[in-house]
Design a protein around this motif. Structure first.
Motif, PDB file in Angstrom:
ATOM      1  N   THR A 157       0.820  -1.251  -0.023  1.00 51.12           N
ATOM      2  CA  THR A 157      -0.104   0.043  -0.189  1.00 51.12           C
ATOM      3  C   THR A 157       0.993   1.597   0.149  1.00 51.12           C
ATOM      4  O   THR A 157       1.268   0.945   1.034  1.00 51.12           O
ATOM      5  CB  THR A 157      -0.668   0.177   1.198  1.00 51.12           C
ATOM      6  N   SER A 160      -4.121   5.145   1.317  1.00 51.53           N
ATOM      7  CA  SER A 160      -5.279   4.945   1.444  1.00 51.53           C
ATOM      8  C   SER A 160      -6.241   6.052   1.275  1.00 51.53           C
ATOM      9  O   SER A 160      -6.006   6.992   1.594  1.00 51.53           O
ATOM     10  CB  SER A 160      -5.790   4.568   2.665  1.00 51.53           C
ATOM     11  N   ARG A 260      -7.724   1.703  -1.708  1.00 55.23           N
ATOM     12  CA  ARG A 260      -6.302   1.614  -1.815  1.00 55.23           C
ATOM     13  C   ARG A 260      -5.552   2.134  -2.744  1.00 55.23           C
ATOM     14  O   ARG A 260      -5.171   0.866  -3.810  1.00 55.23           O
ATOM     15  CB  ARG A 260      -5.734   0.621  -0.718  1.00 55.23           C
ATOM     16  N   VAL A 262      -1.839   0.823  -4.492  1.00 55.02           N
ATOM     17  CA  VAL A 262      -0.921   0.169  -4.244  1.00 55.02           C
ATOM     18  C   VAL A 262      -0.080  -0.920  -5.624  1.00 55.02           C
ATOM     19  O   VAL A 262      -0.030   0.276  -6.510  1.00 55.02           O
ATOM     20  CB  VAL A 262      -1.605  -1.422  -3.888  1.00 55.02           C
ATOM     21  N   GLU A 294      -2.048   5.366   5.808  1.00 54.51           N
ATOM     22  CA  GLU A 294      -1.828   3.331   5.036  1.00 54.51           C
ATOM     23  C   GLU A 294      -3.082   2.922   6.184  1.00 54.51           C
ATOM     24  O   GLU A 294      -3.591   3.026   6.843  1.00 54.51           O
ATOM     25  CB  GLU A 294      -0.911   2.682   5.548  1.00 54.51           C
TER      26      GLU A 294
END
Length: 294
Positions: A157, A160, A260, A262, A294
């Motif tokens: 990640t 977020s 998220r 990523v 995160e």
């Protein structure tokens, strides 16, 4: 001592100013300052004399500067020899919609600096494949968003982000400070083509909304999604803080889990180039977004 930290120190030692060194390294000043303080703590001595106008090297700093330059030069020679022996290498990077927009320039520059001989191919995917070609083997690593079926896929990640509903500015709900999914019942939601990852589709098309209409237009790209909202008042979702065309606005959804951003790669296919890409992407993102969640 990591080579990256030594590069940071050499930049500061040569610029004698944290701000100029940070600009040279294409990073912000706070993480650079923290890295140098951590280096001093590890060595147990002061390397720099700090003042409002800049910095000066202590005797220990002068010695480390000389040794660090020699170590970095040797590391560069080793990298060049290994790269030459291995021959041309290629890394294919998949991207999804806006996934690379916010820090892609810095990431590309940092990766080229670390792997000047690598050939980088970029493949942009539409919204029907949240793995950006990773699942079917078209790319080695992907910059994408969750959630999706991550069976056999490893992720790291970067950030977020809260999600909101995209509405026309003349929509009665557009003036709300926040909405819940239930407020969008009986609204028309856009759809993805048949065969789209079901986990991904359920998240972005409001499958959990009781009473929602599923007769909205089929879309494949983020642009098509926004245009369907503008022209047909379809409900669309997007992370907050992104630019929108005139006539559209986004209202936060208070009961929607975040999406998220990523890095993703096949768990069974981790090569040195992929590991390096993950490490560099994380480092670049830390310097461009130190307040990430995160």
């Amino acid at each position: 001592m990591e080579l990256r930290t030594l590069r940071y120190f050499v930049a500061v030692a040569e610029e004698l100013h944290f701000g100029r060194a940070a600009a040279r390294l294409r990073m912000t000043q706070p993480p650079l300052s923290r890295a140098i303080k951590q280096l001093e703590a590890e060595l147990g001595c002061a390397l720099l004399l700090r003042s409002p106008t800049g910095v000066a090297l202590t005797p220990a700093g002068v010695l480390l500067h000389e040794e660090a330059r020699a170590l970095l030069a040797q590391a560069d020679r080793v990298r060049a020899r290994v790269t030459a022996l291995a021959g041309p290498v290629t890394l294919t990077v998949g991207t999804l919609a806006d996934s690379v927009v916010q820090f892609g320039t810095r990431l590309a520059a940092a990766y080229r600096e670390q792997h000047p001989a690598a050939r980088i191919l970029v493949r942009e995917s539409d919204l029907t494949d949240p793995t950006a070609g990773l699942r079917v083997g078209l790319v080695d690593v992907a910059l994408t968003r969750t959630p999706f079926d991550d069976t056999g896929i490893a992720t790291r990640t970067l950030r977020s982000e809260q999600v909101g509903v995209v509405l026309r500015t003349d929509d009665p709900l557009a003036r709300s400070a926040g909405l819940r999914l239930a407020d969008l019942a009986e609204r028309r939601w856009f759809r993805f083509p048949d065969g789209t990852d079901p986990v991904w589709e359920a998240y972005w098309t409001g499958s959990a909304v009781e009473g929602r209409r599923s007769d909205g237009p089929v879309v494949r790209t983020a642009r098509e999604c926004l245009q369907s909202v503008l022209w047909n008042s379809t409900v669309g979702l997007m992370p907050l803080g992104h630019d929108l065309p005139e006539g559209l606005t986004v209202v936060p959804l208070t009961d929607m889990p975040p999406s998220r951003l990523v890095i993703a790669w096949r768990a069974a296919d981790t090569t040195p180039l992929i590991r390096s890409f993950v490490r560099i992407a994380e480092a670049v993102h830390r310097t461009t977004d130190p307040a990430r969640v995160e």
